[in-house]
Design a protein around this motif. Structure first.
Motif, PDB file in Angstrom:
ATOM      1  N   SER A  48      -3.655   4.401   5.950  1.00 20.30           N
ATOM      2  CA  SER A  48      -4.357   3.123   5.831  1.00 20.30           C
ATOM      3  C   SER A  48      -3.590   2.219   4.867  1.00 20.30           C
ATOM      4  O   SER A  48      -3.234   2.637   3.758  1.00 20.30           O
ATOM      5  N   LEU A  49      -3.314   1.006   5.294  1.00 23.96           N
ATOM      6  CA  LEU A  49      -2.660   0.015   4.448  1.00 23.96           C
ATOM      7  C   LEU A  49      -3.627  -1.124   4.178  1.00 23.96           C
ATOM      8  O   LEU A  49      -4.367  -1.545   5.069  1.00 23.96           O
ATOM      9  N   THR A  50      -3.620  -1.620   2.961  1.00 22.37           N
ATOM     10  CA  THR A  50      -4.447  -2.775   2.634  1.00 22.37           C
ATOM     11  C   THR A  50      -3.820  -4.035   3.225  1.00 22.37           C
ATOM     12  O   THR A  50      -2.638  -4.058   3.612  1.00 22.37           O
ATOM     13  N   VAL A  51      -4.611  -5.108   3.258  1.00 25.52           N
ATOM     14  CA  VAL A  51      -4.091  -6.392   3.727  1.00 25.52           C
ATOM     15  C   VAL A  51      -2.915  -6.821   2.869  1.00 25.52           C
ATOM     16  O   VAL A  51      -1.899  -7.330   3.375  1.00 25.52           O
ATOM     17  N   ASP A  52      -3.011  -6.589   1.551  1.00 28.37           N
ATOM     18  CA  ASP A  52      -1.920  -6.960   0.655  1.00 28.37           C
ATOM     19  C   ASP A  52      -0.665  -6.124   0.914  1.00 28.37           C
ATOM     20  O   ASP A  52       0.458  -6.640   0.843  1.00 28.37           O
ATOM     21  N   GLU A  53      -0.827  -4.836   1.202  1.00 32.64           N
ATOM     22  CA  GLU A  53       0.329  -3.991   1.487  1.00 32.64           C
ATOM     23  C   GLU A  53       1.020  -4.405   2.777  1.00 32.64           C
ATOM     24  O   GLU A  53       2.253  -4.429   2.847  1.00 32.64           O
ATOM     25  N   VAL A  54       0.230  -4.727   3.783  1.00 30.21           N
ATOM     26  CA  VAL A  54       0.809  -5.199   5.051  1.00 30.21           C
ATOM     27  C   VAL A  54       1.587  -6.491   4.799  1.00 30.21           C
ATOM     28  O   VAL A  54       2.711  -6.678   5.294  1.00 30.21           O
ATOM     29  N   ALA A  55       0.992  -7.404   4.035  1.00 26.22           N
ATOM     30  CA  ALA A  55       1.656  -8.680   3.731  1.00 26.22           C
ATOM     31  C   ALA A  55       2.922  -8.447   2.917  1.00 26.22           C
ATOM     32  O   ALA A  55       3.966  -9.087   3.155  1.00 26.22           O
TER      33      ALA A  55
END
Length: 309
Positions: A296-303
């Motif tokens: 699972s990746l956070t929105v911030d990690e994806v960005a």
């Protein structure tokens, strides 16, 4: 493993979708082992096409389907409408003939998912929808999608379908990967840009990505100075993609996983339903894909790994 519900398809679609362009009756034992291992990690959908390996891919899958109770375990997704030496094949007769041939090879009277491999902008979406709806009504396919279509054509088609009480496209299949394509890998292919991301976030239409791991860019076998793979260099080698590589590698170390698993997780952690077509050829590669699908990746990690922050 996450699953995606698609209109009219009885079994939800696993987020990992098994690619089969190398399948053939000539390597049937390998094919059987890969599909069985794919089921073991929770996968349930196989991607094939009328053109893959000159039809040998569909034949190998048909051989596997014929064994025991295999038919109830899996969703089959095949595609038609790829251009041939004579040009486009998006017309009523050729699509019908290709689908019938695909079903014969698959030893089945239907497939769960069907997609047009390319678009032909000279053909009206109204006509295309009529032809595809006929196949749904005849129960040859349960639903249909589009591979390498623009969002403008998808939106036009689905608006028309909604207005006229027809089935529309229930999924799209462009290339979505952490490495961004500088140019099409194959002629007529579509890779995701920010406009397409925004459209899928708004529409929530599921996206099933081909080349979801950027043709091996994130395997660790390639470096900035390694120019041996001309296609990879042509499509993915630039400063931005190498910066994405470095950021993903750092995040992988933080999370205790591999770089390529982070690259796969990027595809599966968008803000709309996504599936990733994978091409593992042995159990170890399948297990790695299964691990990547769990991340699972956070929105911030994806960005962050996508250079958006």
């Amino acid at each position: 493993m996450k699953h995606i519900k698609i209109n009219n398809v009885e079994k939800s679609i696993s987020s990992l979708i098994m690619g089969s362009d190398y399948f053939s009756p000539d390597n049937q034992e390998k094919v059987d082992g890969v599909i069985d291992s794919f089921l073991e990690i929770g996968g349930n959908t196989i991607d094939t096409a009328f053109i893959y390996a000159g039809g040998q891919s569909e034949k190998a899958i048909g051989n596997w389907l014929e064994q025991g109770s295999n038919r109830d375990k899996i969703n089959i997704w095949t595609k038609g409408g790829h251009p041939n030496q004579n040009g486009h094949t998006i017309n009523q007769k050729e699509l019908y003939d290709q689908l019938q041939t695909s079903l014969e090879r698959l030893k089945s009277d239907h497939v769960q998912l069907y997609a047009l491999h390319r678009d032909d902008l000279t053909v009206r979406v109204e006509d295309i929808l009529e032809w595809l709806n006929e196949h749904v009504q005849a129960k040859r396919i349960q639903t249909f999608g589009a591979s390498n279509w623009s969002v403008e054509r998808l939106e036009e088609a689905n608006n028309y379908a909604a207005k006229h009480g027809m089935e529309g496209f229930s999924f799209s299949s462009p290339n979505l990967s952490l490495a961004k394509a500088k140019e099409p890998y194959w002629p007529g292919c579509v890779s995701v840009d920010q406009n397409m991301i925004d459209w899928h976030e708004h529409s929530q239409l599921p996206l099933f990505s081909w080349s979801s791991q950027a043709r091996g860019f994130f395997t660790g076998r390639f470096t900035r100075d390694n120019l041996e793979n001309e296609d990879l260099v042509r499509v993915f080698y630039n400063n931005e993609n190498w910066e994405r590589y470095d950021r993903a590698e750092g995040l992988a170390k933080e999370k205790g996983c591999s770089l390529i698993e982070i690259a796969l997780a990027y595809v599966l952690n968008q803000q709309f339903p996504t599936g990733a077509i994978i091409g593992p050829q042995n159990r170890d590669e399948l297990i790695s894909c299964g691990e990547g699908a769990k991340i699972s990746l956070t929105v911030d990690e994806v960005a962050y790994i996508n250079l958006n922050r």
